[in-house]
Design an enzyme around this catalytic site. Structure first.
Site, PDB file in Angstrom:
ATOM      1  CB  CYS A  95     109.133  38.843 107.926  1.00  0.00           C
ATOM      2  SG  CYS A  95     107.865  39.658 108.894  1.00  0.00           S
ATOM      3  CG  HIS A 115     109.507  41.003 103.852  1.00  0.00           C
ATOM      4  ND1 HIS A 115     108.400  40.188 103.906  1.00  0.00           N
ATOM      5  CD2 HIS A 115     109.512  41.715 105.012  1.00  0.00           C
ATOM      6  CE1 HIS A 115     107.756  40.395 105.050  1.00  0.00           C
ATOM      7  NE2 HIS A 115     108.413  41.323 105.740  1.00  0.00           N
ATOM      8  CG  ASN A 141     104.736  42.048 106.728  1.00  0.00           C
ATOM      9  OD1 ASN A 141     104.971  40.902 106.365  1.00  0.00           O
ATOM     10  ND2 ASN A 141     105.530  42.725 107.545  1.00  0.00           N
TER      11      ASN A 141
HETATM   12  O1  UT7 Z   1     108.192  42.560 109.305  1.00  0.00           O
HETATM   13  C1  UT7 Z   1     108.319  43.633 110.187  1.00  0.00           C
HETATM   14  C2  UT7 Z   1     107.110  44.509 110.069  1.00  0.00           C
HETATM   15  N1  UT7 Z   1     107.324  45.860 110.459  1.00  0.00           N
HETATM   16  C3  UT7 Z   1     107.376  46.873 109.605  1.00  0.00           C
HETATM   17  O2  UT7 Z   1     107.356  46.702 108.415  1.00  0.00           O
HETATM   18  C4  UT7 Z   1     107.432  48.243 110.191  1.00  0.00           C
HETATM   19  C5  UT7 Z   1     108.323  49.199 109.459  1.00  0.00           C
HETATM   20  N2  UT7 Z   1     107.885  50.553 109.708  1.00  0.00           N
HETATM   21  C6  UT7 Z   1     106.908  51.124 108.980  1.00  0.00           C
HETATM   22  O3  UT7 Z   1     106.428  50.511 108.034  1.00  0.00           O
HETATM   23  C7  UT7 Z   1     106.448  52.510 109.330  1.00  0.00           C
HETATM   24  O4  UT7 Z   1     107.274  53.023 110.365  1.00  0.00           O
HETATM   25  C8  UT7 Z   1     104.955  52.549 109.763  1.00  0.00           C
HETATM   26  C9  UT7 Z   1     104.075  52.297 108.544  1.00  0.00           C
HETATM   27  C10 UT7 Z   1     104.684  51.482 110.823  1.00  0.00           C
HETATM   28  C11 UT7 Z   1     104.605  53.903 110.318  1.00  0.00           C
HETATM   29  O5  UT7 Z   1     104.897  54.921 109.369  1.00  0.00           O
HETATM   30  P1  UT7 Z   1     105.671  56.249 109.854  1.00  0.00           P
HETATM   31  O6  UT7 Z   1     105.764  57.118 108.680  1.00  0.00           O
HETATM   32  O7  UT7 Z   1     106.945  55.797 110.500  1.00  0.00           O
HETATM   33  O8  UT7 Z   1     104.636  56.852 110.871  1.00  0.00           O
HETATM   34  P2  UT7 Z   1     104.850  57.203 112.422  1.00  0.00           P
HETATM   35  O9  UT7 Z   1     105.028  55.962 113.218  1.00  0.00           O
HETATM   36  O10 UT7 Z   1     105.902  58.255 112.518  1.00  0.00           O
HETATM   37  O11 UT7 Z   1     103.458  57.821 112.800  1.00  0.00           O
HETATM   38  C12 UT7 Z   1     103.035  59.073 112.273  1.00  0.00           C
HETATM   39  C13 UT7 Z   1     101.668  59.408 112.862  1.00  0.00           C
HETATM   40  C14 UT7 Z   1     101.602  59.274 114.376  1.00  0.00           C
HETATM   41  O12 UT7 Z   1     100.791  60.322 114.863  1.00  0.00           O
HETATM   42  P3  UT7 Z   1     101.464  61.616 115.558  1.00  0.00           P
HETATM   43  O13 UT7 Z   1     102.236  61.072 116.720  1.00  0.00           O
HETATM   44  O14 UT7 Z   1     102.317  62.214 114.497  1.00  0.00           O
HETATM   45  O15 UT7 Z   1     100.270  62.433 115.929  1.00  0.00           O
HETATM   46  C15 UT7 Z   1     100.884  57.965 114.573  1.00  0.00           C
HETATM   47  O16 UT7 Z   1     100.161  57.897 115.789  1.00  0.00           O
HETATM   48  O17 UT7 Z   1     100.678  58.521 112.327  1.00  0.00           O
HETATM   49  C16 UT7 Z   1      99.934  57.948 113.419  1.00  0.00           C
HETATM   50  N3  UT7 Z   1      99.502  56.601 113.029  1.00  0.00           N
HETATM   51  C17 UT7 Z   1      98.373  56.392 112.340  1.00  0.00           C
HETATM   52  N4  UT7 Z   1      97.422  57.220 111.876  1.00  0.00           N
HETATM   53  C18 UT7 Z   1      96.386  56.663 111.196  1.00  0.00           C
HETATM   54  C19 UT7 Z   1     100.128  55.422 113.252  1.00  0.00           C
HETATM   55  N5  UT7 Z   1      99.412  54.419 112.715  1.00  0.00           N
HETATM   56  C20 UT7 Z   1      98.319  54.985 112.145  1.00  0.00           C
HETATM   57  C21 UT7 Z   1      97.215  54.476 111.432  1.00  0.00           C
HETATM   58  N6  UT7 Z   1      96.276  55.355 110.978  1.00  0.00           N
HETATM   59  N7  UT7 Z   1      97.058  53.171 111.180  1.00  0.00           N
END
Ligand code: UT7
Length: 360
Positions: free
Chosen positions: A115, A253, A283
């Site tokens: 990125c 970004h 993104n």
């Molecule tokens: O250029 C590099 C690109 N990468 C990034 O920008 C990633 C940076 N990280 C993030 O932006 C965040 O960590 C995410 C947006 C990817 C995730 O947000 P989070 O607040 O860290 O959520 P999490 O990974 O802790 O997930 C929370 C819950 C999980 O369920 P359980 O285990 O609590 O039951 C996930 O399975 O949300 C669930 N989940 C979703 N639910 C609905 C994960 N993705 C989704 C989704 N829709 N798309």
């Protein structure tokens, strides 16, 4: 002007977004997710899906940037294309842009730092102008990442989009363009974002190249990204003896609204001074900052002589902080007649074949 110029001014800018829009509701038709979850965790409402290869998007963006600068493409001496996705591994995308803008024989390279690729490209081109190797450059940032998304994985599929943008740099004796930067990489964290199935390594593993699986630790990426970007911004400003108090606009970004807010907080810049468009495009990896720069100009968020701060991060885990002095001109000198080939295909239709590769 002396042989060795003081700066590399940004004299042209142009963006190219493919027309097909994939909304959060569209994704919820085939994945267990919702507009509410995606918008509240990331700020993203929709993203674009390209019906053409990367070279097309970058060429249109380049043509618009050249027209904006009033520069004939044939006079360009260096092309640097920042990208992680690719139409072909060989030849590179920059050579294709060279042919189409008519810059016969000029230097042409691709830069891949995920990125952050546009920012690493901007540094490369600026350094070559400031050291007298070339007098001008075309720098692009773009991705057609939709074919490489694992559309069965809701952790990934909601985050990314396609797009491209370009800038034209010109040697100047004014203190303009990129003034200082910090480029970095936390190599020990390279496994927290890894796209399996995109490269030659997979030929040895009995995998189908192109059928991707993402190794992705969202929360680790989040923490490292915020840390790296805040550090890079501080170091870049310190090189100039400045603090964030003198920054007029942050063009970060655009990966996640919560990441942008955390970086602004850590860097000591109020959100009113931060440009965001992550809700529109998600993104777009290397394309986010140059597209955001174009839109900040369109929306009159950049003032003559403004000091801009550009933090970014990407797989690697690479991170950057760039301090850019804008010039006097805020409007394009001209417009380009170049357009993408027409398409009325929906985004859901375009990704159907990528989803089929995974299912095969
Ligand atoms: O250029 C590099 C690109 N990468 C990034 O920008 C990633 C940076 N990280 C993030 O932006 C965040 O960590 C995410 C947006 C990817 C995730 O947000 P989070 O607040 O860290 O959520 P999490 O990974 O802790 O997930 C929370 C819950 C999980 O369920 P359980 O285990 O609590 O039951 C996930 O399975 O949300 C669930 N989940 C979703 N639910 C609905 C994960 N993705 C989704 C989704 N829709 N798309």
């Amino acid at each position: 002007m002396s042989t060795i110029p003081r700066g590399a001014a940004i004299v042209g800018w142009g963006k190219c977004l493919p027309p097909a829009v994939l909304t959060n509701a569209d994704i919820a038709t085939f994945l267990d997710t919702s507009d509410e979850w995606i918008a509240s965790r990331t700020g993203i409402r929709e993203r674009r899906v390209s019906h053409v290869p990367l070279g097309e998007l970058m060429y249109v963006a380049a043509a618009r940037a050249l027209a904006c600068a009033g520069v004939d493409g044939r006079t360009i001496e260096l092309i640097v294309c920042g990208t992680t996705s690719y139409d072909d591994q060989a030849p590179n995308v920059a050579s294709g842009i060279q042919r189409r803008i008519g810059a016969e024989g000029c230097a042409a390279m691709d830069v891949n730092t995920a990125c952050t690729s546009f920012l690493y490209s901007l540094s490369t081109a600026t350094a070559m102008i400031k050291s007298g190797v070339v007098k001008n450059a075309l720098v692009t940032g773009g991705e057609v990442i939709s074919p490489f998304i694992d559309w069965t994985d809701r952790n990934i599929a909601v985050l990314f989009g396609d797009g491209a943008a370009a800038v034209v740099l010109q040697a100047t004796d004014r203190e303009e363009g990129l003034l200082a930067e910090k480029l970095g990489c936390y190599g020990e964290s390279r496994e927290i974002l890894r796209v399996h199935g995109m490269g030659a390594a997979y030929a040895h593993q009995n995998r189908v190249i192109g059928r991707t699986e993402w190794q992705f630790e969202g929360q680790e990426i989040f923490k490292k990204a915020v840390h790296g970007m805040a550090l890079a911004c501080g170091e870049a400003l310190a090189k100039l003896g400045k603090t964030s108090a003198v920054v007029d606009l942050v063009v970060p970004h655009q990966a996640n609204m919560r990441i942008i807010e955390a970086v602004a907080r850590k860097t000591g810049v109020p959100m009113e001074k931060v440009f965001t468009n992550v809700h529109r495009y998600g993104n777009m990896s290397a394309a986010t900052i140059p597209v955001a720069l174009c839109e900040a100009l369109e929306e009159n968020r950049v003032k003559p002589g403004a000091l801009l701060l550009m933090p970014s991060f990407g797989a690697g885990l690479t991170f950057t902080g760039h301090v850019v002095r804008w010039g006097e001109r805020l409007t394009p000198l001209g417009t380009s007649p170049v357009e993408l080939p027409d398409s009325n295909r929906s985004a859901l239709d375009i990704i159907t074949k990528y989803r089929a590769i995974k299912a095969a």
